[in-house]
Scaffold this motif. Sequence first.
Motif, PDB file in Angstrom:
ATOM      1  N   ASP A 222       8.869  10.054 -11.670  1.00  0.00           N
ATOM      2  CA  ASP A 222       8.730   9.621 -13.068  1.00  0.00           C
ATOM      3  C   ASP A 222       9.590  10.497 -13.990  1.00  0.00           C
ATOM      4  O   ASP A 222      10.318  11.369 -13.537  1.00  0.00           O
ATOM      5  N   SER A 223       9.449  10.263 -15.293  1.00  0.00           N
ATOM      6  CA  SER A 223      10.106  11.120 -16.286  1.00  0.00           C
ATOM      7  C   SER A 223       9.070  12.100 -16.821  1.00  0.00           C
ATOM      8  O   SER A 223       7.857  11.919 -16.607  1.00  0.00           O
ATOM      9  N   THR A 224       9.518  13.108 -17.538  1.00  0.00           N
ATOM     10  CA  THR A 224       8.575  14.044 -18.161  1.00  0.00           C
ATOM     11  C   THR A 224       7.601  13.285 -19.052  1.00  0.00           C
ATOM     12  O   THR A 224       6.395  13.545 -19.044  1.00  0.00           O
ATOM     13  N   THR A 225       8.147  12.341 -19.810  1.00  0.00           N
ATOM     14  CA  THR A 225       7.315  11.582 -20.749  1.00  0.00           C
ATOM     15  C   THR A 225       6.190  10.847 -20.022  1.00  0.00           C
ATOM     16  O   THR A 225       5.026  10.895 -20.444  1.00  0.00           O
ATOM     17  N   VAL A 226       6.525  10.188 -18.928  1.00  0.00           N
ATOM     18  CA  VAL A 226       5.501   9.448 -18.178  1.00  0.00           C
ATOM     19  C   VAL A 226       4.488  10.420 -17.570  1.00  0.00           C
ATOM     20  O   VAL A 226       3.275  10.171 -17.588  1.00  0.00           O
TER      21      VAL A 226
ATOM     22  N   PRO B  68       9.451  16.119 -29.644  1.00  0.00           N
ATOM     23  CA  PRO B  68       8.799  14.912 -30.150  1.00  0.00           C
ATOM     24  C   PRO B  68       8.050  14.110 -29.096  1.00  0.00           C
ATOM     25  O   PRO B  68       6.948  13.618 -29.354  1.00  0.00           O
ATOM     26  N   THR B  69       8.624  13.979 -27.909  1.00  0.00           N
ATOM     27  CA  THR B  69       7.962  13.108 -26.919  1.00  0.00           C
ATOM     28  C   THR B  69       6.542  13.593 -26.624  1.00  0.00           C
ATOM     29  O   THR B  69       5.626  12.798 -26.414  1.00  0.00           O
ATOM     30  N   ASP B  70       6.325  14.906 -26.627  1.00  0.00           N
ATOM     31  CA  ASP B  70       4.986  15.448 -26.340  1.00  0.00           C
ATOM     32  C   ASP B  70       3.983  14.988 -27.400  1.00  0.00           C
ATOM     33  O   ASP B  70       2.862  14.584 -27.082  1.00  0.00           O
ATOM     34  N   GLY B  71       4.403  15.042 -28.660  1.00  0.00           N
ATOM     35  CA  GLY B  71       3.521  14.613 -29.749  1.00  0.00           C
ATOM     36  C   GLY B  71       3.309  13.110 -29.742  1.00  0.00           C
ATOM     37  O   GLY B  71       2.197  12.616 -29.959  1.00  0.00           O
TER      38      GLY B  71
ATOM     39  N   LEU C 196       0.830  22.331 -24.912  1.00  0.00           N
ATOM     40  CA  LEU C 196       1.871  23.161 -25.534  1.00  0.00           C
ATOM     41  C   LEU C 196       3.138  23.171 -24.697  1.00  0.00           C
ATOM     42  O   LEU C 196       3.102  23.027 -23.476  1.00  0.00           O
ATOM     43  N   THR C 197       4.245  23.405 -25.387  1.00  0.00           N
ATOM     44  CA  THR C 197       5.531  23.620 -24.720  1.00  0.00           C
ATOM     45  C   THR C 197       5.733  25.128 -24.579  1.00  0.00           C
ATOM     46  O   THR C 197       5.641  25.852 -25.570  1.00  0.00           O
ATOM     47  N   HIS C 198       5.978  25.573 -23.360  1.00  0.00           N
ATOM     48  CA  HIS C 198       6.061  27.016 -23.095  1.00  0.00           C
ATOM     49  C   HIS C 198       7.158  27.677 -23.931  1.00  0.00           C
ATOM     50  O   HIS C 198       6.925  28.670 -24.613  1.00  0.00           O
TER      51      HIS C 198
ATOM     52  N   ASP D 140       9.974  26.793 -26.906  1.00  0.00           N
ATOM     53  CA  ASP D 140      10.271  25.783 -27.921  1.00  0.00           C
ATOM     54  C   ASP D 140      11.724  25.315 -27.830  1.00  0.00           C
ATOM     55  O   ASP D 140      12.644  26.136 -27.763  1.00  0.00           O
ATOM     56  N   PHE D 141      11.898  23.988 -27.855  1.00  0.00           N
ATOM     57  CA  PHE D 141      13.254  23.436 -27.673  1.00  0.00           C
ATOM     58  C   PHE D 141      14.172  23.791 -28.827  1.00  0.00           C
ATOM     59  O   PHE D 141      15.382  23.871 -28.671  1.00  0.00           O
ATOM     60  N   ARG D 142      13.605  24.011 -30.029  1.00  0.00           N
ATOM     61  CA  ARG D 142      14.458  24.231 -31.200  1.00  0.00           C
ATOM     62  C   ARG D 142      14.797  25.713 -31.370  1.00  0.00           C
ATOM     63  O   ARG D 142      15.947  26.085 -31.505  1.00  0.00           O
TER      64      ARG D 142
ATOM     65  N   TRP E 210       0.834  22.729 -19.925  1.00  0.00           N
ATOM     66  CA  TRP E 210       2.084  23.378 -20.337  1.00  0.00           C
ATOM     67  C   TRP E 210       3.264  22.480 -20.022  1.00  0.00           C
ATOM     68  O   TRP E 210       3.376  21.988 -18.902  1.00  0.00           O
ATOM     69  N   ASP E 211       4.169  22.321 -20.990  1.00  0.00           N
ATOM     70  CA  ASP E 211       5.444  21.653 -20.760  1.00  0.00           C
ATOM     71  C   ASP E 211       6.470  22.752 -20.495  1.00  0.00           C
ATOM     72  O   ASP E 211       6.739  23.593 -21.367  1.00  0.00           O
ATOM     73  N   LEU E 212       6.992  22.762 -19.267  1.00  0.00           N
ATOM     74  CA  LEU E 212       7.875  23.852 -18.825  1.00  0.00           C
ATOM     75  C   LEU E 212       9.357  23.480 -18.886  1.00  0.00           C
ATOM     76  O   LEU E 212      10.195  24.166 -18.291  1.00  0.00           O
ATOM     77  N   CYS E 213       9.686  22.394 -19.608  1.00  0.00           N
ATOM     78  CA  CYS E 213      11.081  21.924 -19.623  1.00  0.00           C
ATOM     79  C   CYS E 213      12.081  23.039 -19.928  1.00  0.00           C
ATOM     80  O   CYS E 213      13.148  23.108 -19.330  1.00  0.00           O
ATOM     81  N   HIS E 214      11.730  23.916 -20.885  1.00  0.00           N
ATOM     82  CA  HIS E 214      12.696  24.928 -21.323  1.00  0.00           C
ATOM     83  C   HIS E 214      12.443  26.304 -20.729  1.00  0.00           C
ATOM     84  O   HIS E 214      12.994  27.293 -21.221  1.00  0.00           O
ATOM     85  N   SER E 215      11.602  26.373 -19.695  1.00  0.00           N
ATOM     86  CA  SER E 215      11.406  27.684 -19.081  1.00  0.00           C
ATOM     87  C   SER E 215      11.731  27.675 -17.588  1.00  0.00           C
ATOM     88  O   SER E 215      12.558  28.480 -17.137  1.00  0.00           O
TER      89      SER E 215
ATOM     90  N   GLY F 261       7.277  19.235 -16.268  1.00  0.00           N
ATOM     91  CA  GLY F 261       8.602  19.721 -16.651  1.00  0.00           C
ATOM     92  C   GLY F 261       9.672  18.775 -16.176  1.00  0.00           C
ATOM     93  O   GLY F 261       9.443  17.961 -15.266  1.00  0.00           O
ATOM     94  N   CYS F 262      10.832  18.864 -16.813  1.00  0.00           N
ATOM     95  CA  CYS F 262      11.962  18.064 -16.352  1.00  0.00           C
ATOM     96  C   CYS F 262      12.758  18.892 -15.357  1.00  0.00           C
ATOM     97  O   CYS F 262      12.538  20.097 -15.216  1.00  0.00           O
ATOM     98  N   THR F 263      13.708  18.248 -14.685  1.00  0.00           N
ATOM     99  CA  THR F 263      14.507  18.983 -13.692  1.00  0.00           C
ATOM    100  C   THR F 263      16.000  18.932 -14.006  1.00  0.00           C
ATOM    101  O   THR F 263      16.804  19.393 -13.218  1.00  0.00           O
ATOM    102  N   TYR F 264      16.349  18.330 -15.159  1.00  0.00           N
ATOM    103  CA  TYR F 264      17.789  18.193 -15.449  1.00  0.00           C
ATOM    104  C   TYR F 264      18.340  19.330 -16.298  1.00  0.00           C
ATOM    105  O   TYR F 264      19.518  19.356 -16.602  1.00  0.00           O
ATOM    106  N   LYS F 265      17.474  20.281 -16.707  1.00  0.00           N
ATOM    107  CA  LYS F 265      17.974  21.408 -17.510  1.00  0.00           C
ATOM    108  C   LYS F 265      18.282  22.573 -16.573  1.00  0.00           C
ATOM    109  O   LYS F 265      19.248  22.523 -15.831  1.00  0.00           O
ATOM    110  N   TYR F 266      17.426  23.602 -16.590  1.00  0.00           N
ATOM    111  CA  TYR F 266      17.726  24.792 -15.778  1.00  0.00           C
ATOM    112  C   TYR F 266      17.563  24.561 -14.272  1.00  0.00           C
ATOM    113  O   TYR F 266      17.884  25.440 -13.485  1.00  0.00           O
TER     114      TYR F 266
HETATM  115  C1  LIG Z   1       9.999  20.163 -24.087  1.00  0.00           C
HETATM  116  C2  LIG Z   1      10.515  18.832 -23.667  1.00  0.00           C
HETATM  117  N1  LIG Z   1       9.678  17.908 -23.168  1.00  0.00           N
HETATM  118  C3  LIG Z   1      10.129  16.686 -22.771  1.00  0.00           C
HETATM  119  C4  LIG Z   1      11.471  16.376 -22.852  1.00  0.00           C
HETATM  120  C5  LIG Z   1      12.038  15.060 -22.485  1.00  0.00           C
HETATM  121  O1  LIG Z   1      11.256  14.197 -21.763  1.00  0.00           O
HETATM  122  P1  LIG Z   1      11.952  13.158 -20.778  1.00  0.00           P
HETATM  123  O2  LIG Z   1      12.404  13.949 -19.577  1.00  0.00           O
HETATM  124  O3  LIG Z   1      10.894  12.171 -20.476  1.00  0.00           O
HETATM  125  O4  LIG Z   1      13.115  12.550 -21.493  1.00  0.00           O
HETATM  126  C6  LIG Z   1      12.371  17.331 -23.341  1.00  0.00           C
HETATM  127  C7  LIG Z   1      13.818  16.996 -23.419  1.00  0.00           C
HETATM  128  O5  LIG Z   1      14.651  17.725 -23.820  1.00  0.00           O
HETATM  129  C8  LIG Z   1      11.882  18.566 -23.760  1.00  0.00           C
HETATM  130  O6  LIG Z   1      12.721  19.486 -24.259  1.00  0.00           O
END
Ligand SMILES: Cc1ncc(COP(=O)(O)O)c(C=O)c1O
Length: 419
Positions: free
Chosen positions: A106-110, A137-140, A175-177, A179-181, A204-209, A227-232
């Motif tokens: 799936d995707s992180t969002t799903v 935003p997707t988390d909210g 929470l996001t571990h 912050d993306f911004r 925990w959303d680990l996308c950025h850690s 978490g996603c796998t396309y970043k780090y």
């Molecule tokens: C913290 C965080 N959560 C989720 C996503 C994106 O979710 P998805 O992988 O479903 O596009 C991102 C994308 O940058 C993100 O930074």
Amino acid sequence: MTDPSPLSRDTALALDAADPLRTEGRHGDPADLFDLPDGVVYLDGNSLGALPRAVAPHLARVVGDEWGRGLISSWNDADWINLPARVGAKIAALIGVPSSDVHVGDSTTVLLFKTMVAASRLRPGRRTVVVEPTTFPTDGYVAAGVAELLGLEVRWCDPADPVAALDDDVALLALTHVDFRSGAMYDLPGITAAAHDAGALVQWDLCHSAGAVPVDLAGADADLAVGCTYKYLNGGPGSPAYAYVAERLQGELRQPITGWMGHATPFEMQRDHVPADGVRRMASGTPPVLALSALDAALSVFDDVDPAALRATSLSLTDLFIRLVEARLGDTFEVITPREHARRGSQVSLRHPEAYGVVQALIARGVVGDFRTPDVARFGFAPLYVTHADVWDAVEHLVTVMTGEEHLDPAYRVRNLVT
Ligand SMILES: Cc1ncc(COP(=O)(O)O)c(C=O)c1O
């Protein structure tokens, strides 16, 4: 513009030469495992990781041999059916959990949706999901959708103090571990413990850690993570996401997309859904074999990596960047990333009213970062392939951009769809 560099490029080169991550691995410098274009300083691995050299030949073999020759028998012969579990075990090692507790697909969002629904069902008397308003935003959005679906309420917390929003009505704190911004990092063990004291679960959303910051979910007694796998983790654009569920919750966990791949015995083709044991109940449909295969090969870059060395390099790179920017451009940019190591992920964000133009002018010079509205230039430091010399070169280009006002080029007034 403030004073000249406090450091020379030679100093940056010396830092690279003495970096244990570059020199002490059994397989040499991990940067050599990546296929980056010549002349590019890639500071966007927090958005899309670079291409590991192992991916293309592995994918060619999976496509040519396993799909092309093996056809349908590869589900068994190449064990495609267990690929999500095998890849999950590799990710588990990076987030500090047992190898059997990570689902990939799936995707992180799903997966946020599935885990938020499941977590809310684990706290049936409680009606509130706490989210912080500056989260990705997707988390909210997903929290609001889940709340609407289940008749819950979203409570927006103070980003500086999420624990203050906890009470005995809170089912889940999401929470996001990192912050993306801003690149600011939460105290994952401390917040997890505080939420448990309040009787809530934490997701925990680990996308950025994960992949840049060592994460010890089991050590923190964490409940759920995605978490996603396309970043780090460098899995490629749109690569599948992952979800962790603590073993102690798996037996009771009821996620909402009860598809056949999360069934205890998918090929019995029964009428009624019986969830699989363990984390496989998070699965829904057929696994994306090609995307998982790319990710599988990509994760090999971590085989030889000491997590402490990874973190030390990440902090050294971000320290150097902050120090150079403050010394050379301190009156031009505001560094919005925390200085304290314990509160910093692996990116540095600079605030500037013309941040979009700054990022575009840098990209034109081969220094790739990105922009987040309204005024943030983000620079990610993937420790496996970004060097101290890259940091020095990036700041040198940034000084040239600002001195020559290259960022004011009218071409940069028009924003791309993806910024
Ligand atoms: C913290 C965080 N959560 C989720 C996503 C994106 O979710 P998805 O992988 O479903 O596009 C991102 C994308 O940058 C993100 O930074």
